[in-house]
Enzyme design. Structure first.
Site, PDB file in Angstrom:
ATOM      1  NE  ARG A 240      -4.334  -1.230   0.040  1.00  0.00           N
ATOM      2  CZ  ARG A 240      -4.536  -2.280  -0.750  1.00  0.00           C
ATOM      3  NH1 ARG A 240      -3.593  -2.690  -1.586  1.00  0.00           N
ATOM      4  NH2 ARG A 240      -5.704  -2.922  -0.735  1.00  0.00           N
ATOM      5  CD  GLU A 269      -2.496   3.055  -5.394  1.00  0.00           C
ATOM      6  OE1 GLU A 269      -3.488   2.318  -5.553  1.00  0.00           O
ATOM      7  OE2 GLU A 269      -1.416   2.651  -4.964  1.00  0.00           O
ATOM      8  CG  HIS A 287      -2.852  -0.927  -6.717  1.00  0.00           C
ATOM      9  ND1 HIS A 287      -3.138  -0.246  -5.560  1.00  0.00           N
ATOM     10  CD2 HIS A 287      -3.086  -2.230  -6.423  1.00  0.00           C
ATOM     11  CE1 HIS A 287      -3.543  -1.099  -4.629  1.00  0.00           C
ATOM     12  NE2 HIS A 287      -3.511  -2.330  -5.142  1.00  0.00           N
TER      13      HIS A 287
HETATM   14  C1  DGY Z   1      -5.792  -6.067  -2.763  1.00  0.00           C
HETATM   15  O1  DGY Z   1      -6.437  -7.103  -2.942  1.00  0.00           O
HETATM   16  O2  DGY Z   1      -5.730  -5.515  -1.677  1.00  0.00           O
HETATM   17  C2  DGY Z   1      -5.096  -5.505  -3.945  1.00  0.00           C
HETATM   18  O3  DGY Z   1      -4.334  -4.407  -3.613  1.00  0.00           O
HETATM   19  C3  DGY Z   1      -6.078  -5.153  -5.036  1.00  0.00           C
HETATM   20  O4  DGY Z   1      -7.108  -4.413  -4.521  1.00  0.00           O
END
Ligand code: DGY
Length: 320
Positions: A240, A269, A287
């Site tokens: 993240r 994002e 991402h």
């Molecule tokens: C998650 O599953 O957390 C990935 O980052 C995609 O959303």
């Protein structure tokens, strides 16, 4: 009128997921594939018994407070749930699930790509060939950092961290990790536990982040912690964006404390950090850690498995 539960799918999930959802639920899909706003979520809660959202839909405490009682379950199509205020949703009696396990390998593969791409000048190398500017070669040209035999520090040895460690073991890396508690020998597979992030950073020639974004991990990698890394470390973030203080990362790259970074996640994002564009030693992706065909199907099915359990009166396997 259908007696099946009404389900809203906020984004364009895989065809197989949508086919199964439409078979088993009275389903509406947002084919426009635009992120659901707070108003969309609140409005949907009056019309649907269940929502399958992605990390692009934010169930803040404010949204949770305004949700209508019709909405019973939010079955996330993601493992990360930092877009959901869990205490606020629980207080409203709404069940929340996620999709662990099924995206660990895809995300670990992408972390490996980021690590290798950052270590071996993928951005500058690709550009010079692509633009026809490659007119010189020398043994001193684009010399990178080798992963084989290097020390890898992993923050967060959950499912994705362990999947990444397994892949890195294949590259002959010496694996160290920070986790709140030490793993069993079976799970650690020879990796060395550090009881603090600080201790881990001291040995992390390569550092890869695999912990969730929480108030405690926000800006986990700040200027003080970048300074603890061995000089010329490579930093990878496929977890993240909130985990990295992006200004501190740029300062660490400027000073050479960090040689390169591989990033799939950003504080903002979509969009990312425009300041990063000036850095050829940041290898970036938008991402897409879990974005493989097999994993998208598996995530969708896992979300539906959770819904099926819930509406059958059972406890969903991934209830949070
Ligand atoms: C998650 O599953 O957390 C990935 O980052 C995609 O959303």
């Amino acid at each position: 009128m259908s007696d099946k539960p009404r389900l809203w799918i906020t984004r364009k999930l895989s065809d197989a997921t949508i086919a199964r959802a439409e078979r088993d639920y009275d389903t509406v899909v947002n084919h426009a594939d635009t992120p659901g706003s707070a108003d969309d979520l609140i409005r949907a809660s009056a019309e649907f018994d269940a929502i399958i959202p992605c990390h692009s839909e934010h169930f803040s405490a404010d949204v949770a407070r305004q949700l209508e009682p019709r909405l019973k379950i939010i079955a996330n199509h993601s493992v990360g749930v930092d877009h959901c205020d869990l205490p606020a949703l629980r207080a409203r009696g709404i069940a929340v699930t996620n999709t662990p396990d099924v995206l660990s390998d895809a995300t670990a593969e992408l972390a490996m790509l980021l690590m290798l791409g950052a270590a071996r000048h993928a951005v500058a190398g690709d550009r010079i060939v692509r633009t026809g500017a490659w007119d010189f070669w020398s043994p001193a040209f684009m010399v990178g950092k080798q992963v084989t035999g290097a020390r890898l520090g992993i923050v967060g040895m959950g499912r994705v961290g362990r999947a990444f460690a397994a892949k890195a073991r294949g590259f002959g890396m010496d694996i160290h990790y920070f986790n709140r508690s030490e793993l069993s020998p079976e799970d650690a597979q020879g990796a060395t536990w550090h009881s603090s992030v600080e201790s881990l950073l001291g040995v992390a020639d390569f550092l890869s982040l695999h912990c969730p974004a929480t108030p405690e991990t926000t800006n986990l990698m700040n200027s003080g912690r970048f300074a603890l890394l061995p000089q010329g470390a490579v930093v990878v973030n496929s977890a993240r964006g909130a985990l990295v203080d992006e200004s501190a990362l740029m300062a660490a790259l400027d000073s050479g404390q960090v040689a390169a970074a591989g990033l799939d996640c950003f504080q903002t994002e979509p969009g990312g950090n425009p300041g990063f564009a000036a850095y050829d030693n940041i290898f970036m992706l938008p991402h897409i850690g879990s974005a493989t065909t097999a994993t998208r199907d598996a995530m969708g099915f896992r979300a539906l498995d959770n819904l099926d359990a819930f509406f059958a009166g059972n406890r969903p396997g991934d209830l949070l």
